[in-house]
Motif scaffolding. Structure first.
Motif, PDB file in Angstrom:
ATOM      1  N   GLN A  10      10.411  -4.922  -3.426  1.00 55.46           N
ATOM      2  CA  GLN A  10       9.682  -5.987  -2.725  1.00 55.46           C
ATOM      3  C   GLN A  10      10.301  -6.234  -1.354  1.00 55.46           C
ATOM      4  O   GLN A  10       9.606  -6.372  -0.349  1.00 55.46           O
ATOM      5  N   ARG A  11      11.633  -6.278  -1.292  1.00 50.64           N
ATOM      6  CA  ARG A  11      12.330  -6.515  -0.026  1.00 50.64           C
ATOM      7  C   ARG A  11      12.118  -5.352   0.944  1.00 50.64           C
ATOM      8  O   ARG A  11      11.869  -5.557   2.133  1.00 50.64           O
ATOM      9  N   MET A  16      12.729  -6.456  -7.295  1.00 48.97           N
ATOM     10  CA  MET A  16      13.059  -7.311  -6.144  1.00 48.97           C
ATOM     11  C   MET A  16      13.495  -6.463  -4.953  1.00 48.97           C
ATOM     12  O   MET A  16      13.147  -6.768  -3.808  1.00 48.97           O
ATOM     13  N   TYR A  17      14.233  -5.370  -5.202  1.00 47.54           N
ATOM     14  CA  TYR A  17      14.654  -4.479  -4.119  1.00 47.54           C
ATOM     15  C   TYR A  17      13.437  -3.830  -3.458  1.00 47.54           C
ATOM     16  O   TYR A  17      13.336  -3.805  -2.227  1.00 47.54           O
ATOM     17  N   GLN A  58      10.291  -5.484   4.565  1.00 47.98           N
ATOM     18  CA  GLN A  58      10.936  -5.033   5.794  1.00 47.98           C
ATOM     19  C   GLN A  58      10.060  -4.028   6.542  1.00 47.98           C
ATOM     20  O   GLN A  58       9.956  -4.073   7.762  1.00 47.98           O
TER      21      GLN A  58
END
Length: 170
Positions: A41-42, A38-39, A46
């Motif tokens: 992906q974020r 998830m990190y 960005q």
């Protein structure tokens, strides 16, 4: 029969208690993998957002510079005299460290800003017009250890500024 049953239950309970740390370790590893996914992906989202914002800023700047008849620089602002169908108007680009604001005739119309994206700019005199250099820098995420900032630069040709026509440098 009851002794056998109790012994089987005891053995099953012992095996279950022995497997609990292994199950806890497996759940912790899966949690870490999901959290890292998830990190990443974020962070990827960005970076894609910063690239899109940079692209739209440069496209807007080039369009305004193409129609500009002159410009002047005042502090952190670039004021373009833009000729359009409705006559001459003044478009102001204000470069803050982490955002760029575009206002047309004093009313704010657009702001470019993204997480970890910073902007810089400079103007130099050119042969056929002045050159506006816009630098966009995407800083690495907080958890990055050996990553350097990614820098993108775009150059836009401006008409000669009022200072350049008078013989000074912008």
């Amino acid at each position: 029969m009851r002794a056998r049953r109790g012994r089987r239950r005891g053995l099953l309970l012992t095996q279950l208690v022995a497997l609990l740390p292994l199950i806890a370790l497996l759940v912790a590893v899966l949690w870490k993998v999901a959290n890292d996914a998830m990190y990443l992906q974020r962070v990827a989202a960005q970076r894609a957002n910063a690239a899109t914002i940079s692209e739209t800023l440069v496209r807007q700047l080039r369009g305004d510079a193409w129609a500009a008849t002159g410009y002047e620089r005042s502090g952190d602002a670039l004021v373009l005299d833009v000729a359009g169908r409705d006559g001459q108007r003044r478009v102001t680009y204000t470069f803050d460290g982490d955002s760029v604001r575009r206002s047309d005739q004093g009313s704010e119309q657009r702001v470019w800003r993204a997480a970890r994206l910073s902007f810089g700019w400079s103007i130099e005199a050119g042969r056929f017009g002045d050159l506006l250099h816009v630098e966009m820098c995407v800083s690495p995420p907080a958890r990055a250890q050996a990553t350097s900032p990614k820098r993108f630069e775009a150059t836009v040709v401006l008409p000669r500024g009022r200072e350049s026509r008078a013989g000074g440098s912008p």
